[in-house]
Design a protein around this motif. Structure first.
Motif, PDB file in Angstrom:
ATOM      1  N   SER A 210       0.874  -1.100   0.140  1.00 33.01           N
ATOM      2  CA  SER A 210      -0.077   0.060  -0.147  1.00 33.01           C
ATOM      3  C   SER A 210       0.869   1.243   0.023  1.00 33.01           C
ATOM      4  O   SER A 210       0.283   2.461   0.308  1.00 33.01           O
ATOM      5  CB  SER A 210      -0.973  -0.014   1.380  1.00 33.01           C
ATOM      6  OG  SER A 210      -0.199  -0.043   2.347  1.00 33.01           O
ATOM      7  N   MET A 211       2.215   1.193  -0.093  1.00 30.85           N
ATOM      8  CA  MET A 211       3.105   2.328  -0.455  1.00 30.85           C
ATOM      9  C   MET A 211       2.776   3.088  -1.786  1.00 30.85           C
ATOM     10  O   MET A 211       3.033   2.548  -2.729  1.00 30.85           O
ATOM     11  CB  MET A 211       4.385   1.864  -0.182  1.00 30.85           C
ATOM     12  CG  MET A 211       4.703   1.524   1.276  1.00 30.85           C
ATOM     13  SD  MET A 211       6.462   0.987   1.412  1.00 30.85           S
ATOM     14  CE  MET A 211       7.545   2.372   1.060  1.00 30.85           C
ATOM     15  N   ASP A 212       2.434   4.201  -1.531  1.00 33.38           N
ATOM     16  CA  ASP A 212       2.005   4.977  -2.720  1.00 33.38           C
ATOM     17  C   ASP A 212       3.450   5.297  -3.500  1.00 33.38           C
ATOM     18  O   ASP A 212       3.785   5.725  -4.665  1.00 33.38           O
ATOM     19  CB  ASP A 212       1.397   6.251  -2.666  1.00 33.38           C
ATOM     20  CG  ASP A 212      -0.354   5.840  -2.544  1.00 33.38           C
ATOM     21  OD1 ASP A 212      -0.403   4.912  -2.673  1.00 33.38           O
ATOM     22  OD2 ASP A 212      -0.833   6.456  -1.711  1.00 33.38           O
ATOM     23  N   ILE A 213       4.510   5.587  -2.629  1.00 36.62           N
ATOM     24  CA  ILE A 213       5.759   6.287  -3.115  1.00 36.62           C
ATOM     25  C   ILE A 213       6.763   5.560  -2.490  1.00 36.62           C
ATOM     26  O   ILE A 213       6.748   4.860  -1.449  1.00 36.62           O
ATOM     27  CB  ILE A 213       5.845   7.849  -2.853  1.00 36.62           C
ATOM     28  CG1 ILE A 213       5.518   8.071  -1.276  1.00 36.62           C
ATOM     29  CG2 ILE A 213       5.001   8.556  -3.581  1.00 36.62           C
ATOM     30  CD1 ILE A 213       5.756   9.603  -0.964  1.00 36.62           C
ATOM     31  N   PRO A 214       8.218   5.454  -3.188  1.00 44.36           N
ATOM     32  CA  PRO A 214       9.138   4.480  -2.521  1.00 44.36           C
ATOM     33  C   PRO A 214       9.611   5.336  -1.132  1.00 44.36           C
ATOM     34  O   PRO A 214       9.648   6.253  -0.903  1.00 44.36           O
ATOM     35  CB  PRO A 214      10.281   4.714  -3.535  1.00 44.36           C
ATOM     36  CG  PRO A 214       9.903   5.597  -4.453  1.00 44.36           C
ATOM     37  CD  PRO A 214       8.349   5.927  -4.390  1.00 44.36           C
ATOM     38  N   TRP A 215      10.192   4.435  -0.526  1.00 43.52           N
ATOM     39  CA  TRP A 215      11.081   4.731   0.877  1.00 43.52           C
ATOM     40  C   TRP A 215      11.999   6.042   0.659  1.00 43.52           C
ATOM     41  O   TRP A 215      11.816   6.831   1.488  1.00 43.52           O
ATOM     42  CB  TRP A 215      11.629   3.800   1.480  1.00 43.52           C
ATOM     43  CG  TRP A 215      12.361   4.022   2.812  1.00 43.52           C
ATOM     44  CD1 TRP A 215      13.831   4.445   2.792  1.00 43.52           C
ATOM     45  CD2 TRP A 215      11.952   4.218   4.092  1.00 43.52           C
ATOM     46  NE1 TRP A 215      14.024   5.076   4.213  1.00 43.52           N
ATOM     47  CE2 TRP A 215      12.923   4.900   4.982  1.00 43.52           C
ATOM     48  CE3 TRP A 215      10.614   4.231   4.784  1.00 43.52           C
ATOM     49  CZ2 TRP A 215      12.530   5.215   6.267  1.00 43.52           C
ATOM     50  CZ3 TRP A 215      10.324   4.399   5.914  1.00 43.52           C
ATOM     51  CH2 TRP A 215      11.294   4.972   6.735  1.00 43.52           C
ATOM     52  N   SER A 216      12.669   6.016  -0.402  1.00 44.03           N
ATOM     53  CA  SER A 216      13.673   6.988  -0.698  1.00 44.03           C
ATOM     54  C   SER A 216      13.183   8.411  -0.721  1.00 44.03           C
ATOM     55  O   SER A 216      13.469   9.329  -0.210  1.00 44.03           O
ATOM     56  CB  SER A 216      14.328   6.597  -1.996  1.00 44.03           C
ATOM     57  OG  SER A 216      13.720   6.780  -2.751  1.00 44.03           O
ATOM     58  N   ARG A 217      11.894   8.336  -1.249  1.00 44.57           N
ATOM     59  CA  ARG A 217      11.289   9.794  -1.336  1.00 44.57           C
ATOM     60  C   ARG A 217      10.636   9.907  -0.156  1.00 44.57           C
ATOM     61  O   ARG A 217      10.248  11.139   0.357  1.00 44.57           O
ATOM     62  CB  ARG A 217      10.199   9.810  -2.416  1.00 44.57           C
ATOM     63  CG  ARG A 217      10.874   9.926  -3.902  1.00 44.57           C
ATOM     64  CD  ARG A 217       9.975  10.671  -4.907  1.00 44.57           C
ATOM     65  NE  ARG A 217       8.718  11.093  -4.629  1.00 44.57           N
ATOM     66  CZ  ARG A 217       7.746  10.592  -5.076  1.00 44.57           C
ATOM     67  NH1 ARG A 217       7.701   9.652  -6.014  1.00 44.57           N
ATOM     68  NH2 ARG A 217       6.414  11.141  -4.896  1.00 44.57           N
ATOM     69  N   ILE A 218       9.827   8.953   0.434  1.00 46.96           N
ATOM     70  CA  ILE A 218       9.311   9.297   1.942  1.00 46.96           C
ATOM     71  C   ILE A 218      10.212   9.919   3.012  1.00 46.96           C
ATOM     72  O   ILE A 218       9.928  10.840   3.593  1.00 46.96           O
ATOM     73  CB  ILE A 218       8.813   7.888   2.489  1.00 46.96           C
ATOM     74  CG1 ILE A 218       7.527   7.552   1.675  1.00 46.96           C
ATOM     75  CG2 ILE A 218       8.334   8.155   3.850  1.00 46.96           C
ATOM     76  CD1 ILE A 218       7.028   6.006   1.874  1.00 46.96           C
TER      77      ILE A 218
END
Length: 550
Positions: A210-218
Motif C-alpha cells: 500500500s506504499m504510494d511512493i518509495p521509501w527513498s522519497r518518503i
C-alpha cells in the motif's frame, strides 16, 4: 495590512491569469465539447494555483495566503457571498513541529547491545504526535494494531502492551470491509485502542502493498514540519510518547530473536490474513528534540444562496483542499512541490463550477457552500476544525462532496466513488454519472485507505453523508498502470507540476458530473441519508460535537 497584501496579491494573480499566459503545455490532450465545461477554464485556474510563484502552498505560508487571495477574488467575481468567520476566511491556530535530527536519536537495544538506527535508511520520527523527549521501552508486535468490535476482531487481545511500544504493520485483514478497516486505521481510532491496552507509543512498518511512493522519497522530506491544531480539543493521540515510521526493507531487525520472520509476516499481510502477535526481544531508546512554533492559516468559505426559501438555509458542501507541501528537498534540481493534481486541480473545479453557475440560469434550491481547506496535508486539519466549528449551523449541512486529486490523466470512462455504498448520496452520485454516460465503481484499491485520507472523512465523522470521486480504471487495465506510475513518480513530488500530461476532456466530463450532482442533491426534497447497513450511520446527529475521547 491584510487588505493591502490582498490587493497586491489579487493584482498579481490577474496578470498571471491573462489569456497570453495561459498557453497549453504540449502534453495536454485535445479538448472535447461539454455542456458547461471544456477543460480550458479549469486548467487556467490550475495554472495560477500550481505556478512556481505559489511555492507549493504550504500551510501557514505567505504563498498559501496569495493562493487564497486569488480564490477569494474569483469567488467575489462570480457573486458568491462570504461565509467564513472573518469575511471569506476562517482563521485557525496551529502548532508547527519540526524534528531536530542533529540532536535526536533512535536505537534498538538487545541485552547490552545498542544498535543505532539511521534516520535516512531505517526509521524516523513522526512529529504528528507530541513526542516525549526521551523514551526507553520494550517492543511487542501487535499485528495490524486494530480493534474492530463490529467484526469481533482484536489484535490487542491477550497481548501485554503495558508500558510498551507497539510494532504494527499498516493494513487490515481482507475480510474486514474497506470503509470499516480504513476507519479503524485512522490515527485517532487506532491509538484509542492501543492506549487503552497500555501502549506508550507506536512503530509502524510501512506495507509495501500500500506504499504510494518509495521509501527513498518518503524519507527525503522526513524533517519537513508537521502540524497540529492548537488546543487539547483536537488531540486524538494524547499520551502517545513515541511515533516512528520504519522502512519495510530494514524492519527484519525488529524481529531478531522473536522466533518469527518479517518475510513470513509480510506474506500473511499481502494475502490479507490475520497476523500473529507476540512480544519482541528488543527495546527501543529514543531521544527527540522538536522545535515548536505557533502559526495561523485559514480555510476559505463562500456561499451561493439557494433559490427556494424552504431549503435555502440548508447547505450542500462542495470542498477541496488548497494547501500542498511547499518547498522541500530537491528532486532533479527542483525544490517546489507544486501540487497541480494534489490539489490545485480540486480547488480549480470549485472555482469553475462557481463560474458556470453564475453564467447559467440553473439555480440550486438549497444553498451551496464552497469550502477550500487548509492543512489537509498535515492530517486533514482544516476540515477537522471546520466540522467541529462550522461557520454555518452544524445541522444545516446536508451533504459533502469532496474533491481531492481526482487525476484526469486518462479518459473518464469509469468513476471511482469513495463512500458509494455508505449513503444515498453515493447512490445519487452513481446515478448522475450513469446519466452522463459514465459507469461507477467503489474503491478498487481499499488497501490504500483513500476513504479516510481526505477531508470527506471529517464530515462523515460528524454525521454528514459524504463522498469523494475520482477518475477511475478497471483493475488490470493499462490505465491502472498509468495511475500506479503517476503515484510512484509524481505523488508528493515536484513533478506534480504544470508540465505533466492532463486530459482536458476527462476533467470537463468530471466537472459535469460534479455540477449535476450538486444541483440534483440541492433540489431533492429529501436530504441524503446513511444506508441502514452503513457503519457510519452511527455518527448521524453528531453535528459539531468533539470526537476526541468518543
Amino acid at each position: 495590512m491584510r487588505n493591502i497584501l490582498l490587493s497586491l496579491a489579487i493584482s498579481t494573480m490577474l496578470v498571471l491569469a491573462s489569456p497570453a499566459w495561459q498557453s497549453q503545455p504540449a502534453a495536454v490532450h485535445d479538448k472535447v465539447a461539454s455542456s458547461h465545461f471544456d477543460g480550458s477554464s479549469w486548467w487556467g485556474y490550475v495554472k495560477v494555483l500550481a505556478a512556481d510563484d505559489m511555492e507549493g502552498r504550504e500551510t501557514g505560508s505567505a504563498a498559501l495566503r496569495r493562493a487564497e487571495a486569488y480564490v477569494v477574488q474569483q469567488l467575489q467575481a462570480n457573486g458568491l457571498e462570504p461565509a467564513g468567520a472573518d469575511g471569506f476566511y476562517q482563521p485557525i491556530a496551529f502548532e508547527s513541529r519540526q524534528i531536530v535530527e542533529s540532536a535526536s536519536s533512535l536505537a534498538l537495544l538487545k541485552e547490552k547491545q545498542v544498535e543505532p538506527l539511521s534516520f535516512r535508511d531505517d526509521a524516523f520520527f513522526s512529529t504528528r504526535v507530541d513526542l516525549g523527549s526521551s523514551v526507553e521501552a520494550p517492543l511487542a508486535f501487535a499485528g495490524y494494531g486494530l480493534s474492530v468490535p463490529e467484526k469481533n476482531y482484536d489484535d490487542l487481545a491477550g497481548l501485554d502492551l503495558k508500558g510498551k511500544v507497539a510494532v504494527i504493520i499498516s493494513g487490515a485483514p481482507a475480510d474486514i470491509p474497506g470503509a470499516l478497516a480504513s476507519h479503524y486505521q485512522s490515527p485517532g481510532e487506532r491509538w484509542k485502542a492501543l492506549r487503552k491496552a497500555g501502549a506508550i507509543g507506536t512503530i509502524i512498518i510501512l506495507n509495501p502493498a500500500s506504499m504510494d511512493i518509495p521509501w527513498s522519497r518518503i524519507s527525503m522530506n522526513r524533517t519537513h514540519p508537521s502540524m497540529s491544531l492548537s488546543g487539547p480539543e483536537f488531540d486524538e493521540t494524547a499520551g502517545e510518547k513515541l511515533a516512528v515510521i520504519f522502512n519495510p526493507a530494514h524492519a527484519d531487525m525488529l524481529f531478531e530473536g522473536s522466533g518469527h520472520s518479517l518475510q513470513d509476516i509480510m506474506e500473511l499481510a499481502k494475502a490479507g490474513k490475520a497476523l500473529p502477535r507476540f512480544p519482541l526481544a528488543l527495546s527501543i531508546r529514543a531521544h527527540a528534540e522538536v522545535n515548536k512554533r505557533a502559526l495561523e492559516s485559514s480555510n476559505v468559505v463562500a456561499r451561493l444562496p439557494g433559490s427556494d426559501p424552504k431549503f435555502q438555509n440548508e447547505y450542500i458542501v462542495l470542498s477541496a483542499h488548497i494547501d500542498h507541501i511547499g518547498v522541500g528537498e530537491p528532486i532533479n534540481g527542483d525544490r517546489i512541490y507544486n501540487g497541480a493534481m494534489d490539489n490545485a486541480a480540486g480547488s480549480a473545479v470549485l472555482l469553475d463550477i462557481a463560474a458556470s453557475l453564475k453564467k447559467s440560469t440553473d439555480r440550486a434550491r438549497r444553498s451551496i457552500l464552497f469550502v477550500f481547506f487548509t492543512g489537509e496535508e498535515k492530517g486533514l486539519l482544516g476540515s477537522k476544525y471546520f466540522t467541529a466549528h462550522p461557520t454555518v449551523p452544524p445541522d444545516s449541512m446536508a451533504a459533502n462532496v469532496n474533491i481531492d486529486m481526482f487525476l484526469p490523466i486518462v479518459p473518464l470512462k469509469v468513476l471511482t466513488i469513495y463512500g458509494l455504498a455508505e449513503s444515498s448520496l453515493g447512490e445519487l452520485a452513481s446515478d448522475t454519472a450513469q446519466s452522463l454516460g459514465v459507469r461507477s465503481q467503489p474503491d478498487p484499491e481499499p488497501q490504500r485507505n483513500a476513504f479516510i485520507r481526505s477531508d470527506q472523512y471529517n464530515f462523515i465523522r460528524h454525521g454528514i453523508p459524504a463522498v469523494a470521486m475520482g477518475v477511475g480504471f478497471d483493475p488490470g487495465s493499462p490505465e491502472q498502470q498509468i495511475f500506479k506510475d503517476w503515484l510512484t513518480r509524481r505523488y508528493h513530488a515536484p513533478s506534480d507540476d504544470l508540465n505533466q500530461p492532463v486530459d482536458l476532456a476527462s476533467a470537463a466530463k468530471y466537472e459535469e458530473i460534479i455540477r449535476a450532482l450538486m444541483l440534483r442533491t440541492a433540489a431533492s426534497p429529501e436530504r441524503p441519508h446513511w444506508l441502514p447497513d452503513s457503519f457510519f450511520r452511527r455518527y448521524a446527529g453528531m453535528g459539531a460535537r468533539s470526537l476526541v475521547g468518543q
